[in-house]
Design a protein around this motif. Structure first.
Motif, PDB file in Angstrom:
ATOM      1  N   ALA A 247      40.232 -13.017  16.780  1.00  0.00           N
ATOM      2  CA  ALA A 247      39.984 -14.276  17.485  1.00  0.00           C
ATOM      3  C   ALA A 247      38.493 -14.606  17.493  1.00  0.00           C
TER       4      ALA A 247
ATOM      5  N   HIS B 114      39.607 -16.786  26.951  1.00  0.00           N
ATOM      6  CA  HIS B 114      40.405 -15.557  26.876  1.00  0.00           C
ATOM      7  C   HIS B 114      39.524 -14.317  26.991  1.00  0.00           C
ATOM      8  N   HIS B 115      38.277 -14.437  26.547  1.00  0.00           N
ATOM      9  CA  HIS B 115      37.331 -13.323  26.637  1.00  0.00           C
ATOM     10  C   HIS B 115      36.562 -13.305  27.967  1.00  0.00           C
TER      11      HIS B 115
ATOM     12  N   CYS C 104      37.796 -22.809  19.900  1.00  0.00           N
ATOM     13  CA  CYS C 104      36.721 -21.861  20.229  1.00  0.00           C
ATOM     14  C   CYS C 104      36.562 -21.728  21.741  1.00  0.00           C
TER      15      CYS C 104
ATOM     16  N   ILE D  86      39.383 -19.611  23.086  1.00  0.00           N
ATOM     17  CA  ILE D  86      39.189 -18.191  22.773  1.00  0.00           C
ATOM     18  C   ILE D  86      38.126 -17.578  23.681  1.00  0.00           C
TER      19      ILE D  86
ATOM     20  N   VAL E 176      46.465 -14.474  17.990  1.00  0.00           N
ATOM     21  CA  VAL E 176      45.395 -14.324  18.984  1.00  0.00           C
ATOM     22  C   VAL E 176      45.821 -15.013  20.273  1.00  0.00           C
ATOM     23  N   PRO E 177      45.343 -14.515  21.431  1.00  0.00           N
ATOM     24  CA  PRO E 177      44.611 -13.258  21.549  1.00  0.00           C
ATOM     25  C   PRO E 177      45.541 -12.052  21.461  1.00  0.00           C
TER      26      PRO E 177
END
Length: 456
Positions: A344, A426-427, A420, A423, A298-299
């Motif tokens: 992820a 990344h989003h 977390c 991640i 991930v990602p």
């Protein structure tokens, strides 16, 4: 290299560290340096007095002042004892004033009885020349010099006729020995005070840097241990991924065998047993498939449109063992999809579920975790709430810091919420945590509804 560079470095420090140095300097100066210097001076003064008394005792032509100096010596001895064993030691430089007044009283008594002779007060001026070294203070040195000059003038008025006072004072104060003592005292006080201040500044900086180095080494050691643990877990993850693929092969064969047995079977009871076996095999296959998907790096390179409900269900299957005894409520609108990195985001849900389980396990009552989703025009909001013991406000500020944890469990690395947070970045989303200590904690995940450009 400058000899006195400590204060230059202190002035470059932030204001709060400069205040720390001032407290350090005051403590060292008043409670360690001054008492030590006073001890050394008192020892030298006492030895000098004993030698002087010995000389008087051995000299048959000495004036009859032996008894007076015995009284002086007794008072000096009392001051030495008081300075060593009473609070006088922490009242520096009070002992210097007491010794000065003791010496001045006997010196000027001899000065007056000899008609303003210089000899009785030479020792007093020698003492004054060392006051700057003992006190390391220009203020106290100047004050003692001023008091001494006042006593000199008063004693001279008593010792000689009024018309001889000015001439006598000029003669004493222009004597090269007396003049040197009066000049050396303030100069030595100023220089040594500056030298000590710079020396303590260097000591403060050295201690401060040693503490920083110790903390850095401890952090590096801890990080090395945790990275080693992560490498071990990564190796286990690779081995587990290979094992999962190996499990799928015999599982597929077993599923085909059950399917074939079901196609040729005519016994109703055996049909139900084969159906149960096929259901459980499919359940195993789903879990293994989820684990394989979850083990992907991930990602991922590209965002995928995934069903939010399915991702949450996958995460709950992974945590099924830990969730036993915990009431789990999921309220996600059916058909809710969002662009994401599926494995992820599943990892985020797993970490948050495990944190929730850990929080509610400390409750005496039943544990409860709620997962809800809200949709707006621009974003999806996923709320994960537990009825655990809550988190203190000061801890909330640091929860996403790497290696920070409110748990004292040895295998808790304090990386879950930090991962977390990464991640979510990344989003192009964010994670926020709110809590009421002793009642509940809620984690809110906010994700954009439309695909964001890859964060890299």
């Amino acid at each position: 290299m400058k000899l006195l560079s400590g204060m230059d470095q202190i002035r470059q420090l932030p204001a709060y560290r400069q205040r720390r140095f001032e407290r350090f300097y005051h403590t060292q100066y008043r409670y360690r340096v001054l008492p030590l210097f006073a001890d050394v001076y008192l020892a030298i003064a006492f030895i000098g007095t004993l030698l002087f008394l010995g000389g008087l005792a051995l000299n048959p032509d000495a004036p009859d002042v032996f008894g007076i100096y015995l009284i002086y010596t007794a008072i000096l001895s009392g001051l030495i004892v008081a300075h060593r064993f009473t609070r006088l030691r922490r009242a520096a430089p009070m002992i210097v004033y007491l010794v000065f007044f003791n010496m001045a009283a006997f010196s000027y008594l001899g000065y007056m009885t000899t008609g303003a002779s210089l000899a009785p007060i030479v020792g007093l001026f020698f003492f004054i020349s060392s006051v700057g070294i003992i006190t390391l203070s220009l203020l106290h040195t100047s004050l003692i010099i001023l008091i001494n000059l006042t006593l000199l003038v008063l004693a001279t008025f008593v010792a000689v006729d009024s018309h001889q006072v000015t001439e006598t004072l000029i003669g004493i104060l222009t004597n090269w020995l007396i003049l040197m003592c009066l000049v050396v005292a303030p100069l030595s006080a100023w220089f040594l005070s500056q030298f000590l201040r710079n020396l303590l500044a260097l000591q403060f900086l050295l201690r401060d840097r040693n503490r920083q180095l110790s903390r850095t080494l401890e952090t590096l050691k801890l990080t090395e241990e945790r990275l080693a643990q992560e490498q071990k877990q990564q190796a286990l993850s690779h081995m587990a991924k290979g094992l999962l693929h190996e499990i799928m092969n015999p599982l597929n064969c077993a599923s085909q065998a059950v399917e074939f047995a079901g196609s040729v079977n005519r016994d109703p009871e055996l049909t139900d047993a084969l159906a149960d076996a096929s259901t459980h095999q499919q359940r195993i296959a789903d879990i293994v498939s989820d684990l394989i998907e979850f083990s992907r790096p991930v990602p991922e390179h590209h965002l995928e449109t995934a069903d939010l409900g399915k991702l949450v269900n996958t995460a709950t299957r992974f945590c099924q063992h830990q969730l036993r005894g915990v009431e789990l409520q999921i309220d996600i609108p059916e058909g809710t999809t969002l662009p994401c990195y599926p494995s992820a985001l599943t990892q985020v849900f797993v970490n948050l579920l495990l944190n929730g389980v850990s929080a509610v396990s400390k409750n005496q009552g039943p544990g409860k975790i709620e997962i809800t989703a809200e949709n707006t025009e621009d974003a999806h909001r996923i709320l994960i709430r537990d009825n655990g013991q809550g988190i203190a406000p000061d801890d909330i500020k640091r929860l996403t810091d790497p290696f920070y944890s409110t748990s004292d469990t040895p295998d808790n690395l304090g990386l879950g919420l930090s991962i977390c947070q990464t991640i979510m970045r990344h989003h192009k989303g964010n994670m926020s945590i709110t809590s009421e200590p002793g009642q509940w904690t809620q984690v809110t995940l906010t994700l954009p509804r439309t695909a964001a450009s890859h964060a890299g």
